[in-house]
Write a protein that holds these residues in place. Structure first.
Motif, PDB file in Angstrom:
ATOM      1  N   LEU A  69       0.825  -1.207   0.000  1.00 26.80           N
ATOM      2  CA  LEU A  69       0.000   0.000   0.000  1.00 26.80           C
ATOM      3  C   LEU A  69       0.861   1.258   0.000  1.00 26.80           C
ATOM      4  N   GLY A  70       2.001   1.199   0.684  1.00 30.85           N
ATOM      5  CA  GLY A  70       2.909   2.332   0.651  1.00 30.85           C
ATOM      6  C   GLY A  70       3.418   2.622  -0.744  1.00 30.85           C
ATOM      7  N   GLU A  71       3.591   1.571  -1.558  1.00 27.89           N
ATOM      8  CA  GLU A  71       4.046   1.751  -2.937  1.00 27.89           C
ATOM      9  C   GLU A  71       2.909   2.202  -3.847  1.00 27.89           C
ATOM     10  N   ILE A  84       0.045   9.124   0.350  1.00 28.81           N
ATOM     11  CA  ILE A  84      -1.006   9.037   1.365  1.00 28.81           C
ATOM     12  C   ILE A  84      -0.488   8.227   2.549  1.00 28.81           C
ATOM     13  N   PRO A  85      -0.606   8.732   3.785  1.00 26.34           N
ATOM     14  CA  PRO A  85      -0.194   7.930   4.932  1.00 26.34           C
ATOM     15  C   PRO A  85      -1.093   6.713   5.124  1.00 26.34           C
ATOM     16  N   ARG A 126       2.997   4.734   7.381  1.00 24.12           N
ATOM     17  CA  ARG A 126       3.891   4.609   6.218  1.00 24.12           C
ATOM     18  C   ARG A 126       3.495   5.622   5.156  1.00 24.12           C
ATOM     19  N   ARG A 127       4.477   6.398   4.702  1.00 25.19           N
ATOM     20  CA  ARG A 127       4.313   7.303   3.562  1.00 25.19           C
ATOM     21  C   ARG A 127       5.348   6.896   2.524  1.00 25.19           C
ATOM     22  N   GLY A 128       4.899   6.203   1.497  1.00 22.32           N
ATOM     23  CA  GLY A 128       5.843   5.676   0.523  1.00 22.32           C
ATOM     24  C   GLY A 128       6.752   4.662   1.194  1.00 22.32           C
ATOM     25  N   SER A 129       8.059   4.910   1.187  1.00 20.13           N
ATOM     26  CA  SER A 129       9.013   4.003   1.833  1.00 20.13           C
ATOM     27  C   SER A 129       9.383   4.455   3.249  1.00 20.13           C
ATOM     28  N   ARG A 130       8.870   5.612   3.688  1.00 15.74           N
ATOM     29  CA  ARG A 130       9.211   6.154   5.002  1.00 15.74           C
ATOM     30  C   ARG A 130       8.181   5.728   6.048  1.00 15.74           C
ATOM     31  N   GLY A 167      15.792   0.125  14.272  1.00 14.51           N
ATOM     32  CA  GLY A 167      15.702   0.554  12.883  1.00 14.51           C
ATOM     33  C   GLY A 167      14.346   1.070  12.486  1.00 14.51           C
ATOM     34  N   GLY A 168      13.452   1.179  13.460  1.00 16.18           N
ATOM     35  CA  GLY A 168      12.117   1.677  13.174  1.00 16.18           C
ATOM     36  C   GLY A 168      11.139   0.618  12.723  1.00 16.18           C
ATOM     37  N   ARG A 169      11.590  -0.643  12.605  1.00 19.51           N
ATOM     38  CA  ARG A 169      10.718  -1.734  12.185  1.00 19.51           C
ATOM     39  C   ARG A 169      10.040  -2.341  13.402  1.00 19.51           C
ATOM     40  N   PRO A 170       8.944  -3.093  13.223  1.00 22.12           N
ATOM     41  CA  PRO A 170       8.280  -3.721  14.371  1.00 22.12           C
ATOM     42  C   PRO A 170       9.215  -4.670  15.102  1.00 22.12           C
ATOM     43  N   SER A 171       9.150  -4.647  16.419  1.00 20.32           N
ATOM     44  CA  SER A 171      10.009  -5.507  17.225  1.00 20.32           C
ATOM     45  C   SER A 171       9.172  -6.534  17.965  1.00 20.32           C
ATOM     46  N   GLY A 172       9.677  -7.757  18.047  1.00 19.68           N
ATOM     47  CA  GLY A 172       9.021  -8.777  18.838  1.00 19.68           C
ATOM     48  C   GLY A 172       7.665  -9.188  18.286  1.00 19.68           C
TER      49      GLY A 172
END
Length: 233
Positions: free
Chosen positions: A97-99, A104-105, A121-125, A140-145
């Motif tokens: 969906l980000g791509e 759009i957030p 997510r806005r695009g790749s950010r 790294g800002g990714r989901p943890s656990g």
């Protein structure tokens, strides 16, 4: 069996009786094509919250349905309208969906021991918000656990989208657009947001269990409120 459907059902079924009071939309429309920037401005709408699968495209398609694309693009280009996607999707679809909608957030939610966390997510950010944001994201800002997804119906998901669009102090200025009563419309009503219910696009593209639940919620709606009136509830 769809993991999203199972997670949504677990959230929905224990609350089904109470949520049946929250499924009446502000408007029934036959298509997103019936929405125009001018009409939304007349209603005082500043922010539009979108469901995607079934509302703008078939199940897990990679573009807005061509029949809806011109109207949707006109809404995106309209001055004074902001947009966000409120999603029930899994991780892979979140990235897609980000791509598909880079401007759009896209808002996804998780439950943590420290409270709710919302991933935007806005695009790749990507960014995080909410009391559980630190617990939910890794360095790294990714989901943890192991995180428990928050699925619609959810007041919190809608409120997180309103915050992302800077209209959290005036929910009446927002409009939720979706194809399902017990997820999209109930989320809007729980958060005090107006809503538009549209028919599900390309119903045959959805898994059998999802199609069954869509038919069931239509029956439940008509038993409680009668046949929908075009343009009204």
């Amino acid at each position: 069996m769809s993991a999203t459907w199972v997670q949504t059902s677990r959230r929905l079924l224990p609350r089904l009786r109470r949520l049946s009071r929250e499924i009446r939309p502000t408007f029934h429309l036959d298509s997103v094509n019936e929405m125009s920037p001018g009409a939304l401005r007349d209603l005082g709408v500043e922010a539009v919250l979108w469901d995607v699968d079934g509302t703008l495209m078939g199940h897990h398609d990679d573009r807005v349905d061509p029949a809806l694309a011109p109207a949707f693009e006109a809404l995106l280009a309209a001055t004074g309208l902001r947009h966000a996607i409120v999603s029930n999707c899994q991780e892979a679809r979140f990235a897609e969906l980000g791509e598909i909608f880079p401007a759009i957030p896209v808002v996804l939610g998780y439950e943590t021991g420290a409270g709710a966390a919302f991933r935007v997510r806005r695009g790749s950010r990507e960014s995080w918000r909410g009391p559980g944001a630190a617990a939910a994201s890794s360095d790294g800002g990714r989901p943890s656990g192991e995180l428990r997804p928050i699925r619609k119906p959810s007041r919190g998901l809608v409120q997180a989208a309103l915050e992302e669009l800077n209209v959290e102090d005036r929910p009446a200025a927002a409009l939720m657009v979706g194809d399902q009563y017990f997820t999209d419309i109930a989320s809007a009503n729980l958060a005090g947001v107006r809503s538009v219910k549209v028919p599900t696009l390309h119903r045959a593209s959805f898994p059998a269990l999802v199609r069954w639940s869509q038919r069931l919620e239509t029956v439940l709606y008509r038993l409680k409120y009668g046949r929908p009136r075009p343009g009204g509830a």
